[in-house]
Write an enzyme that holds these catalytic residues in place. Structure first.
Site, PDB file in Angstrom:
ATOM      1  N   VAL A  66       0.869  -1.179   0.000  1.00  0.00           N
ATOM      2  CA  VAL A  66       0.000   0.000   0.000  1.00  0.00           C
ATOM      3  C   VAL A  66       0.901   1.223   0.000  1.00  0.00           C
ATOM      4  CG1 VAL A  66      -1.838   1.244   1.203  1.00  0.00           C
ATOM      5  CG2 VAL A  66      -1.780  -1.253   1.306  1.00  0.00           C
ATOM      6  N   GLU A  67       0.955   1.904  -1.158  1.00  0.00           N
ATOM      7  CA  GLU A  67       1.851   3.059  -1.291  1.00  0.00           C
ATOM      8  C   GLU A  67       1.143   4.345  -0.903  1.00  0.00           C
ATOM      9  OE1 GLU A  67       3.481   2.662  -5.272  1.00  0.00           O
ATOM     10  OE2 GLU A  67       4.692   0.930  -4.630  1.00  0.00           O
ATOM     11  N   ALA A  69       1.306   8.948  -1.451  1.00  0.00           N
ATOM     12  CA  ALA A  69       1.859  10.113  -2.138  1.00  0.00           C
ATOM     13  C   ALA A  69       3.091  10.628  -1.397  1.00  0.00           C
ATOM     14  CB  ALA A  69       0.806  11.207  -2.251  1.00  0.00           C
ATOM     15  N   TYR A  71       5.950   9.221  -0.368  1.00  0.00           N
ATOM     16  CA  TYR A  71       6.516   7.916  -0.765  1.00  0.00           C
ATOM     17  C   TYR A  71       6.983   7.041   0.392  1.00  0.00           C
ATOM     18  CZ  TYR A  71       6.756   9.357  -5.712  1.00  0.00           C
ATOM     19  OH  TYR A  71       6.470   9.745  -6.982  1.00  0.00           O
ATOM     20  N   GLU A  78       4.297  -7.946   2.879  1.00  0.00           N
ATOM     21  CA  GLU A  78       4.637  -8.874   3.968  1.00  0.00           C
ATOM     22  C   GLU A  78       4.319  -8.248   5.322  1.00  0.00           C
ATOM     23  OE1 GLU A  78       6.460  -7.866   1.410  1.00  0.00           O
ATOM     24  OE2 GLU A  78       8.138  -9.196   1.015  1.00  0.00           O
ATOM     25  N   CYS A 113      11.466  -5.921   5.781  1.00  0.00           N
ATOM     26  CA  CYS A 113      10.512  -7.018   6.012  1.00  0.00           C
ATOM     27  C   CYS A 113      11.211  -8.228   6.621  1.00  0.00           C
ATOM     28  CB  CYS A 113       9.799  -7.401   4.716  1.00  0.00           C
ATOM     29  SG  CYS A 113       8.541  -6.196   4.270  1.00  0.00           S
TER      30      CYS A 113
HETATM   31  N1  THU Z   1       7.511  -4.354  -1.942  1.00  0.00           N
HETATM   32  C1  THU Z   1       6.820  -5.221  -1.154  1.00  0.00           C
HETATM   33  O1  THU Z   1       5.638  -5.011  -0.844  1.00  0.00           O
HETATM   34  N2  THU Z   1       7.457  -6.326  -0.725  1.00  0.00           N
HETATM   35  C2  THU Z   1       8.716  -6.682  -1.082  1.00  0.00           C
HETATM   36  O2  THU Z   1       9.185  -7.716  -0.687  1.00  0.00           O
HETATM   37  C3  THU Z   1       9.515  -5.800  -1.944  1.00  0.00           C
HETATM   38  C4  THU Z   1       8.889  -4.509  -2.295  1.00  0.00           C
HETATM   39  C5  THU Z   1       6.806  -3.177  -2.446  1.00  0.00           C
HETATM   40  C6  THU Z   1       7.177  -1.873  -1.833  1.00  0.00           C
HETATM   41  C7  THU Z   1       6.755  -0.907  -2.921  1.00  0.00           C
HETATM   42  O3  THU Z   1       5.356  -0.643  -2.784  1.00  0.00           O
HETATM   43  C8  THU Z   1       6.963  -1.689  -4.202  1.00  0.00           C
HETATM   44  O4  THU Z   1       7.043  -3.043  -3.824  1.00  0.00           O
HETATM   45  C9  THU Z   1       8.206  -1.298  -4.958  1.00  0.00           C
HETATM   46  O5  THU Z   1       9.317  -1.303  -4.141  1.00  0.00           O
END
Ligand code: THU
EC number: 3.5.4.5
Length: 162
Positions: A66-67, A69, A71, A78, A113
């Site tokens: 879940v991103e 704005a 960042y 995970e 993570c």
């Molecule tokens: N991301 C994950 O959710 N898990 C991972 O193991 C690697 C990266 C996500 C973070 C971000 O929203 C996107 O992938 C690009 O980095």
């Protein structure tokens, strides 16, 4: 609780061997991580990730990235799955499956993570998959050797702060 210690040092599995899952259970977990990926909110990276976490009592918690704005506030799939489980009272984990859309490479968890996983033990399994469902399994300890964990906070120190 099976090998789980809880207290000042946190909640974790100690000296456990990882859980042998049937091929069917692994495939189901990966499938659930792929389904969770469908909910990814990633307008900035356009990189979808899904996770499915299997707890010691065989519940499954899913998560997606879940991103934001702003960042740096984005959350990984995970960590979302683990936070959901902990907030429902589940802190002992057998395995987590992770999926992305990458066809030629398994998705590997970021360093943050790995550390978040390690909080809940070193000997549980991480199934890192490719988009076609093929996967590689490693333990948290293999992904994060010589880790810093909850036990370290309880070790003998040269100085004890008041
Ligand atoms: N991301 C994950 O959710 N898990 C991972 O193991 C690697 C990266 C996500 C973070 C971000 O929203 C996107 O992938 C690009 O980095």
């Amino acid at each position: 609780m099976d090998g789980v210690k809880s207290g000042r040092g946190g909640a974790h599995r100690e000296n456990q061997s990882s859980t042998q899952l049937s091929q069917e259970s692994v495939e189901k977990l990966i499938k659930q991580s792929q389904e969770a990926k469908e909910h990814a909110y990633c307008p900035y990276s356009k990189f979808r990730v899904g996770a499915a976490l299997l707890t010691s009592d065989n519940s499954i918690f899913t998560g997606c990235n879940v991103e934001n704005a702003c960042y740096n506030l984005g959350v990984c799939a995970e960590r979302n799955a683990m936070a959901k489980a902990v907030s429902e009272g589940k802190k002992t984990f057998k395995a987590i499956a992770i999926s992305s859309d990458m066809s030629d490479r398994i998705i590997t968890p970021c360093g943050g993570c790995r550390q978040f996983m390690r909080e809940f033990g070193s000997s549980w399994d991480v199934y890192m998959s490719k988009a076609d469902g093929s996967y590689k399994k490693m333990t948290v300890d293999e992904l994060l050797p010589l880790s810093f964990g909850p036990q370290e906070l309880t070790r003998t120190k040269v100085t004890d702060l008041p």
